[in-house]
Design an enzyme around this catalytic site. Sequence first.
Site, PDB file in Angstrom:
ATOM      1  N   LYS A 238       0.825  -1.210   0.000  1.00 48.05           N
ATOM      2  CA  LYS A 238       0.000   0.000   0.000  1.00 48.05           C
ATOM      3  C   LYS A 238       0.862   1.264   0.000  1.00 48.05           C
ATOM      4  O   LYS A 238       2.072   1.241   0.221  1.00 48.05           O
ATOM      5  CB  LYS A 238      -0.970  -0.034   1.185  1.00 48.05           C
ATOM      6  CG  LYS A 238      -2.084  -1.054   0.941  1.00 48.05           C
ATOM      7  CD  LYS A 238      -3.300  -0.803   1.777  1.00 48.05           C
ATOM      8  CE  LYS A 238      -4.477  -1.634   1.267  1.00 48.05           C
ATOM      9  NZ  LYS A 238      -5.649  -1.529   2.134  1.00 48.05           N
ATOM     10  N   ARG A 272      -3.857  -9.930   4.488  1.00 48.31           N
ATOM     11  CA  ARG A 272      -4.240  -9.898   3.067  1.00 48.31           C
ATOM     12  C   ARG A 272      -3.033  -9.432   2.269  1.00 48.31           C
ATOM     13  O   ARG A 272      -2.620  -8.279   2.374  1.00 48.31           O
ATOM     14  CB  ARG A 272      -5.434  -8.954   2.877  1.00 48.31           C
ATOM     15  CG  ARG A 272      -6.006  -8.886   1.471  1.00 48.31           C
ATOM     16  CD  ARG A 272      -7.205  -7.948   1.462  1.00 48.31           C
ATOM     17  NE  ARG A 272      -7.873  -7.896   0.171  1.00 48.31           N
ATOM     18  CZ  ARG A 272      -7.551  -7.045  -0.819  1.00 48.31           C
ATOM     19  NH1 ARG A 272      -6.560  -6.185  -0.638  1.00 48.31           N
ATOM     20  NH2 ARG A 272      -8.216  -7.069  -1.959  1.00 48.31           N
TER      21      ARG A 272
END
Length: 307
Positions: A238, A272
């Site tokens: 991210k 995840r």
Amino acid sequence: MTEPSPHDLPPLPTIVHAIRRIGVRQFDFSREVAVMAVVNRTPDSFYDRGRTFALDSAVKGCLDAERDGADWVDIGGAPFAPGPEIPAKEEAERVVPVVEAVRAASDIVISVDTFRPDVAHRSILAGADVINDTTGLADPELARVVADSDASVVITHSLASPRTPYASPTYADVSMEVADFLESRIERALGAGIPPERIIIDPGHDLNKNTLHSLELSRRLGPVVDLGYPTLVAVSNKDFIGESLDAERGARVEGSLVAAALCIAQGARIVRMHNVSESVAAVRMAEAILGMRTPSHLHHNMGERND
């Protein structure tokens, strides 16, 4: 081989129904961490840029992830990031065939990343075990769809509708405010009839949060974990990692693994991740260090000779 003592584990809040059956698989989240692989059937996903957009590529991506050690695959048909809205019919046409094909080939846990009740309903009928809602049950109808099935739900913190910009988010205490939001949405889920053993929570790293917020969540995950439900963290590749390291999307693997491991040490029990084999190794190592699993074998300095 000596089993780790429960006293070896760091003190963490009790998880509601730590032993969970998700699909046909059972997890003991008091002693293990599940690796969720990301497979996006979108042409504009933020990380893979359409690598698994084709149906056969998406199915192969799911089955490859299982071979690499993933416990779970998360299939998405519409990115959260700002952009044109994906019609529900198109989203379902992207994800449902993948769910059907993977379910026919494997008993791996399948989740579908959607906030739409119709897509969720069709995905569950196709074989999905979990609905991963990045809006945190903003649509009460989605809660009813899950309640009327055997599926679990991931309740994620976010403030804006998917595909919608949210400029300059501000928080006085991001960890506490995220926890308060999740607590209110847990009540919504329970009120809709979703039993507590089918609820998972996610603080939503980078979703309507800047890098400083996501870093704060990563080092102060406690208020979220303290809610007592299995905590999922979606930290992989991210922007908060890219901005922290000045790293482009293809150079964030190491930062992602560190972020995941630190969250696991604070109680996260599902991670995840995009880079599956590296993530599985990092998670298993974190479990071993925390006393949650025994090493695969013991030889070094275990006998009279150190070979």
